[in-house]
Enzyme design. Structure first.
Site, PDB file in Angstrom:
ATOM      1  N   GLU A   1      69.924  65.389   6.410  1.00  0.00           N
ATOM      2  CA  GLU A   1      68.823  66.237   6.896  1.00  0.00           C
ATOM      3  C   GLU A   1      69.347  67.598   7.340  1.00  0.00           C
ATOM      4  O   GLU A   1      68.924  68.155   8.354  1.00  0.00           O
ATOM      5  CB  GLU A   1      68.108  65.566   8.078  1.00  0.00           C
ATOM      6  CG  GLU A   1      67.600  64.166   7.785  1.00  0.00           C
ATOM      7  CD  GLU A   1      66.864  63.512   8.938  1.00  0.00           C
ATOM      8  OE1 GLU A   1      66.533  64.201   9.930  1.00  0.00           O
ATOM      9  OE2 GLU A   1      66.610  62.297   8.860  1.00  0.00           O
TER      10      GLU A   1
ATOM     11  N   GLU B   1      68.125  56.393  13.955  1.00  0.00           N
ATOM     12  CA  GLU B   1      68.217  56.883  15.344  1.00  0.00           C
ATOM     13  C   GLU B   1      68.167  55.785  16.397  1.00  0.00           C
ATOM     14  O   GLU B   1      67.434  55.893  17.375  1.00  0.00           O
ATOM     15  CB  GLU B   1      67.103  57.909  15.597  1.00  0.00           C
ATOM     16  CG  GLU B   1      67.180  59.089  14.633  1.00  0.00           C
ATOM     17  CD  GLU B   1      66.022  60.082  14.796  1.00  0.00           C
ATOM     18  OE1 GLU B   1      65.138  59.855  15.644  1.00  0.00           O
ATOM     19  OE2 GLU B   1      66.002  61.071  14.053  1.00  0.00           O
TER      20      GLU B   1
ATOM     21  N   ASP C   1      70.255  71.116   8.469  1.00  0.00           N
ATOM     22  CA  ASP C   1      69.777  72.475   8.736  1.00  0.00           C
ATOM     23  C   ASP C   1      70.647  73.068   9.838  1.00  0.00           C
ATOM     24  O   ASP C   1      71.197  72.345  10.660  1.00  0.00           O
ATOM     25  CB  ASP C   1      68.268  72.551   9.075  1.00  0.00           C
ATOM     26  CG  ASP C   1      67.798  71.584  10.134  1.00  0.00           C
ATOM     27  OD1 ASP C   1      68.608  71.154  10.981  1.00  0.00           O
ATOM     28  OD2 ASP C   1      66.592  71.271  10.146  1.00  0.00           O
TER      29      ASP C   1
ATOM     30  N   HIS D   1      71.593  68.107  11.973  1.00  0.00           N
ATOM     31  CA  HIS D   1      70.754  69.190  12.508  1.00  0.00           C
ATOM     32  C   HIS D   1      71.608  69.972  13.499  1.00  0.00           C
ATOM     33  O   HIS D   1      71.937  69.460  14.575  1.00  0.00           O
ATOM     34  CB  HIS D   1      69.528  68.619  13.226  1.00  0.00           C
ATOM     35  CG  HIS D   1      68.586  67.890  12.316  1.00  0.00           C
ATOM     36  ND1 HIS D   1      67.855  68.526  11.333  1.00  0.00           N
ATOM     37  CD2 HIS D   1      68.254  66.580  12.228  1.00  0.00           C
ATOM     38  CE1 HIS D   1      67.120  67.640  10.692  1.00  0.00           C
ATOM     39  NE2 HIS D   1      67.338  66.451  11.207  1.00  0.00           N
TER      40      HIS D   1
ATOM     41  N   ASN E   1      71.074  55.762   9.630  1.00  0.00           N
ATOM     42  CA  ASN E   1      70.923  57.226   9.684  1.00  0.00           C
ATOM     43  C   ASN E   1      70.742  57.690  11.125  1.00  0.00           C
ATOM     44  O   ASN E   1      69.948  57.105  11.874  1.00  0.00           O
ATOM     45  CB  ASN E   1      69.675  57.594   8.857  1.00  0.00           C
ATOM     46  CG  ASN E   1      69.521  59.076   8.590  1.00  0.00           C
ATOM     47  OD1 ASN E   1      70.451  59.725   8.105  1.00  0.00           O
ATOM     48  ND2 ASN E   1      68.346  59.614   8.890  1.00  0.00           N
TER      49      ASN E   1
HETATM   50  O1  G3I Z   1      49.735  65.329   9.647  1.00  0.00           O
HETATM   51  C1  G3I Z   1      49.332  65.794  10.930  1.00  0.00           C
HETATM   52  C2  G3I Z   1      48.147  66.700  10.804  1.00  0.00           C
HETATM   53  O2  G3I Z   1      47.072  65.980  10.288  1.00  0.00           O
HETATM   54  C3  G3I Z   1      47.825  67.262  12.189  1.00  0.00           C
HETATM   55  O3  G3I Z   1      46.787  68.184  12.078  1.00  0.00           O
HETATM   56  C4  G3I Z   1      49.035  67.949  12.783  1.00  0.00           C
HETATM   57  C5  G3I Z   1      48.782  68.456  14.178  1.00  0.00           C
HETATM   58  O4  G3I Z   1      49.916  68.402  14.988  1.00  0.00           O
HETATM   59  O5  G3I Z   1      50.085  67.026  12.842  1.00  0.00           O
HETATM   60  C6  G3I Z   1      50.483  66.537  11.564  1.00  0.00           C
HETATM   61  O6  G3I Z   1      51.546  65.627  11.706  1.00  0.00           O
HETATM   62  C7  G3I Z   1      52.796  66.208  12.025  1.00  0.00           C
HETATM   63  C8  G3I Z   1      53.762  65.880  10.888  1.00  0.00           C
HETATM   64  O7  G3I Z   1      55.061  66.310  11.227  1.00  0.00           O
HETATM   65  C9  G3I Z   1      53.361  66.537   9.567  1.00  0.00           C
HETATM   66  O8  G3I Z   1      53.428  67.931   9.677  1.00  0.00           O
HETATM   67  C10 G3I Z   1      53.279  65.578  13.300  1.00  0.00           C
HETATM   68  O9  G3I Z   1      52.466  65.992  14.378  1.00  0.00           O
HETATM   69  C11 G3I Z   1      54.703  65.955  13.570  1.00  0.00           C
HETATM   70  O10 G3I Z   1      55.176  65.203  14.681  1.00  0.00           O
HETATM   71  C12 G3I Z   1      55.564  65.644  12.357  1.00  0.00           C
HETATM   72  O11 G3I Z   1      56.870  66.103  12.633  1.00  0.00           O
HETATM   73  C13 G3I Z   1      57.880  65.520  11.840  1.00  0.00           C
HETATM   74  C14 G3I Z   1      58.888  64.832  12.739  1.00  0.00           C
HETATM   75  O12 G3I Z   1      59.950  64.328  11.946  1.00  0.00           O
HETATM   76  C15 G3I Z   1      58.261  63.699  13.503  1.00  0.00           C
HETATM   77  O13 G3I Z   1      59.196  62.938  14.160  1.00  0.00           O
HETATM   78  C16 G3I Z   1      58.545  66.610  11.018  1.00  0.00           C
HETATM   79  O14 G3I Z   1      57.620  67.120  10.061  1.00  0.00           O
HETATM   80  C17 G3I Z   1      59.778  66.060  10.306  1.00  0.00           C
HETATM   81  O15 G3I Z   1      60.499  67.116   9.726  1.00  0.00           O
HETATM   82  C18 G3I Z   1      60.675  65.356  11.302  1.00  0.00           C
HETATM   83  O16 G3I Z   1      61.782  64.807  10.624  1.00  0.00           O
HETATM   84  C19 G3I Z   1      62.735  64.147  11.431  1.00  0.00           C
HETATM   85  C20 G3I Z   1      63.283  62.985  10.633  1.00  0.00           C
HETATM   86  O17 G3I Z   1      62.235  62.148  10.208  1.00  0.00           O
HETATM   87  C21 G3I Z   1      64.300  62.190  11.447  1.00  0.00           C
HETATM   88  N1  G3I Z   1      65.338  63.045  11.968  1.00  0.00           N
HETATM   89  C22 G3I Z   1      64.897  64.226  12.703  1.00  0.00           C
HETATM   90  C23 G3I Z   1      63.926  65.044  11.838  1.00  0.00           C
HETATM   91  C24 G3I Z   1      63.519  66.333  12.546  1.00  0.00           C
HETATM   92  O18 G3I Z   1      62.817  66.076  13.712  1.00  0.00           O
END
Ligand code: G3I
Length: 305
Positions: A235, A127, A237, A206, A169
């Protein structure tokens, strides 16, 4: 083939999913993941904040758990991601300039070295381009270390793991006419011309009503492939439901299968309830683990081609 990966395998492709480590104890989740997919991406566990929480102190436990699950079950792994403006650990967010450049390159080297020999493809850089019509690089602390930060990351990754395919990516790079698509294309063309080690381009894919599946998707994939790189849908969806969603999933599948260098498709999660999107139903299995219409359309398309 009667499963996604069996059907994809018939044309030499893979079918993958993102896995969240904390769900590996959910047997419905692992049953579907193990049956349907043969390429695994860690949804969060191999990102910068997870792997280097303190500078110079690496933590691979969560990433290793997913990689080991994948390899023990005969699957391959996409590494995600070595360098990114987002999900940086706090210490890195506060860094700039040559210190940051050095820290970024060290991160790339250490993480790629740890996983050396176990990774099919790495998302080396994620990105790095801006949204909108500028075609510019995204303004980030990494970009401000100098425009050559991306190629520096690719060179470090190649040295650390010469066997992994190295990918750039990004998202919103699906429509060929989009400025961001053109900008990434121009960077890849330039890298190929100058011998910067890049092997593949990942299309996150996405999709939603604001960013629908473009009718020229096949053209986009083919144009990148014609630069001499592999293309991967990394990725996927698609927001929506029913037949309309299923048809869009079919269109993406068709586009990949029509491009010989399109190596495979990864959906970003297993069940709708596993999606990063807090609302909506963008995946191939419903929240109860049942196959959706979209699943059937994808499977049929993989088998027909
Ligand atoms: O692990 C913590 C947990 O301890 C806490 O209690 C909770 C409270 O908010 O947060 C948890 O972390 C979260 C993590 O996902 C695991 O669930 C983060 O806040 C959250 O920001 C994170 O989101 C991820 C996101 O990337 C972050 O940028 C998504 O799961 C993940 O699917 C998403 O994936 C991205 C790719 O890496 C790049 N392309 C876009 C894609 C979708 O956004």
């Amino acid at each position: 083939g009667s499963t996604l990966h069996e059907a994809a395998d018939e044309s030499g492709r893979y079918y993958g999913t993102a896995i969240a480590g904390h769900k590996l104890s959910d047997s419905q989740y692992t049953t579907i993941a193990n049956r349907e997919f043969d390429m695994i991406t860690a949804e969060n566990e191999m990102k910068l904040d997870a792997t280097e929480p303190n500078q110079g102190q690496f933590n691979f436990s969560a990433g290793d758990q997913i990689v080991n699950w994948a390899l023990n079950n005969g699957k391959q792994v996409r590494g995600h991601t070595l360098a990114w403006h987002s999900q940086q650990p706090q210490w890195m967010q506060n860094m700039e300039g040559s210190q940051l450049r050095q820290a970024m390159l060290n991160h790339v080297t250490q993480v790629a070295t740890h996983y050396r020999g176990k990774i099919h493809s790495w998302d080396v850089v994620n990105e790095a381009f801006e949204d909108g019509n500028s075609g510019a690089r995204r303004n980030s602390n990494l970009q401000r270390t100098g425009n050559d930060w991306i190629e520096a990351a690719f060179r470090a990754a190649r040295t650390a793991d010469p066997g992994a395919k190295l990918c750039y990516n990004d998202y919103n790079t699906d429509d060929w006419s989009h400025a961001k698509t053109q900008a990434v294309y121009n960077m890849v063309a330039d890298f190929k011309n100058r011998g910067v080690p890049i092997d593949c381009v990942g299309f996150q894919a996405h999709f939603n009503s604001g960013n629908p599946v473009p009718s020229n998707y096949h053209e986009t994939l083919q144009n990148f492939a014609d630069l001499g790189v592999d293309v991967q849908i990394t990725e996927l969806d698609i927001e929506g439901s029913g037949t309309s969603q299923a048809e869009q999933f079919r269109g993406i599948t068709q586009a990949c299968m029509a491009v010989s260098r399109c190596q495979g498709i990864t959906v970003w999660g297993v069940r709708d309830s596993d999606s990063w999107r807090s609302q909506g139903t963008p995946l191939l299995f419903d929240g109860n683990g049942n196959k959706k219409a979209a699943y059937n359309y994808v499977l049929d398309q993989l088998n027909s081609g």
